[in-house]
Design an enzyme around this catalytic site. Structure first.
Site, PDB file in Angstrom:
ATOM      1  CG  ASP A  63      -2.151   1.299   1.185  1.00 28.66           C
ATOM      2  OD1 ASP A  63      -1.520   2.517   0.485  1.00 28.66           O
ATOM      3  OD2 ASP A  63      -2.894   0.568   1.501  1.00 28.66           O
ATOM      4  CB  SER A 143      -4.708  14.512 -12.773  1.00 29.22           C
ATOM      5  OG  SER A 143      -6.140  14.737 -13.430  1.00 29.22           O
ATOM      6  CE1 TYR A 156      -7.625  11.878  -8.648  1.00 25.77           C
ATOM      7  CE2 TYR A 156      -7.869  13.334 -10.003  1.00 25.77           C
ATOM      8  CZ  TYR A 156      -7.564  12.221  -9.746  1.00 25.77           C
ATOM      9  OH  TYR A 156      -6.812  11.761 -10.819  1.00 25.77           O
ATOM     10  CE  LYS A 160      -3.921  12.402  -8.671  1.00 24.47           C
ATOM     11  NZ  LYS A 160      -3.244  11.466  -9.270  1.00 24.47           N
TER      12      LYS A 160
END
Ligand SMILES: NC(=O)c1ccc[n+]([C@@H]2O[C@H](COP(=O)([O-])OP(=O)(O)OC[C@H]3O[C@@H](n4cnc5c(N)ncnc54)[C@H](O)[C@@H]3O)[C@@H](O)[C@H]2O)c1
Length: 261
Positions: A63, A143, A156, A160
């Site tokens: 992980d 992204s 998110y 990024k």
């Protein structure tokens, strides 16, 4: 001669989507690919399919949010490959929520994997590369969400943007050891991530039918279509090969022209 012949390359999140395509593409160009994922079966499947095609690959389970697991897996990969040349910090996920409803749990779970996971990946890869004394390449998956804020994806996007910041900070710190740190930013890529995302966006009321969200997000892509993961492999090969030796601290947009910056 392949473009990454004999290099030992770790790909986190290698069991699916972009990471799986990279693992297959890098192995086809001669790399020994350590397919690392928290989903052992998925990593095993990708590694096996590389070996079936005559390539060199082994699956590793870790992980990316666990420093102990990452340290152990990267050292194992180094021993298996006879060195560690390139690490792709690619594992990541998204769980959309309307901006005003974002919770602390949502924030922490996304920032842990996409932000802290990349920091740990850079640090633990760099420790090995510094000990080896031969430099190396660290490549992070950012992204378009690292360039623009989208209302249902706030944590998110923050994660990024963090990837881009870690790329710059890491590049500045590690250049003295001949380690380069770069990122690339996909736009919309047809992977299992988007299948889940499409459904999640329906569940939070931001879309009404399957396919609506991916179509809406793809509408402003200049090249007219979302990417298949294989369309990013050329960029991965460039970043992993000696062709990019003079590049560091950069985030390359590979999004079909969705975001121009
Ligand atoms: N698909 C897109 O449109 C798109 C666009 C821009 C950026 N990205 C980024 O690309 C990367 C790969 O995404 P994808 O679309 O291939 O997704 P995917 O869901 O197909 O694959 C992600 C893989 O990462 C693994 N993973 C997730 N959390 C992990 C953890 N904590 N530790 C180890 N492994 C873990 C999963 O098991 C899975 O195999 C992500 O960082 C994502 O944010 C994707």
């Amino acid at each position: 001669m392949g473009r990454v012949d004999g290099k030992t390359i770790v790909v986190t999140g290698g069991g699916s989507g972009i990471g799986a395509a990279f693992s297959l593409g890098l192995a086809a160009e001669g790399a020994k690919v350590a397919v690392l994922d928290r989903d052992s079966d998925a990593a095993e499947k990708v590694a096996s399919s590389i070996v079936e095609r005559g390539g060199r690959s082994l699956a590793f389970t870790a992980d990316v949010t666990s420093r102990a697991m990452m340290r152990a897996a990267l050292i194992d990969a180094e021993q298996w490959g006879g060195g560690l040349d390139v690490v792709f910090n690619n594992a990541g996920f998204n769980k959309p929520m309307p901006f005003l409803e974002v919770t602390e749990d949502n924030w922490h779970s996304i920032m842990d994997v996409n932000g802290l996971g990349v920091l740990i990946g850079i640090q633990e890869a760099a420790r090995i590369m510094i000990r080896q004394g031969t430099g190396g390449k660290i490549i992070n998956t950012s992204s378009v969400a690292g360039r623009q804020g989208f209302p249902d994806f706030a944590p998110y996007c923050a994660s990024k943007f963090a990837v881009n910041a870690l790329t710059q900070a890491g590049a500045r710190d590690l250049a003295q050891h001949k380690i380069t740190v770069n990122s690339f930013s996909p736009g919309v890529v047809t992977t299992p991530l988007w299948i889940t995302l499409d459904q999640d966006l329906i569940d939070i009321g931001s879309a009404t039918m399957p396919g609506e969200s991916i179509n809406a997000f793809s509408a402003d892509i200049l090249l007219g279509h979302p990417a298949a993961p294989e369309e990013l492999v050329g960029t991965a090969l460039y970043l992993a090969s000696s062709d990019s030796d003079y590049l560091t601290g950069q985030t390359i947009m590979i999004d079909g022209g969705k975001v121009l910056i």
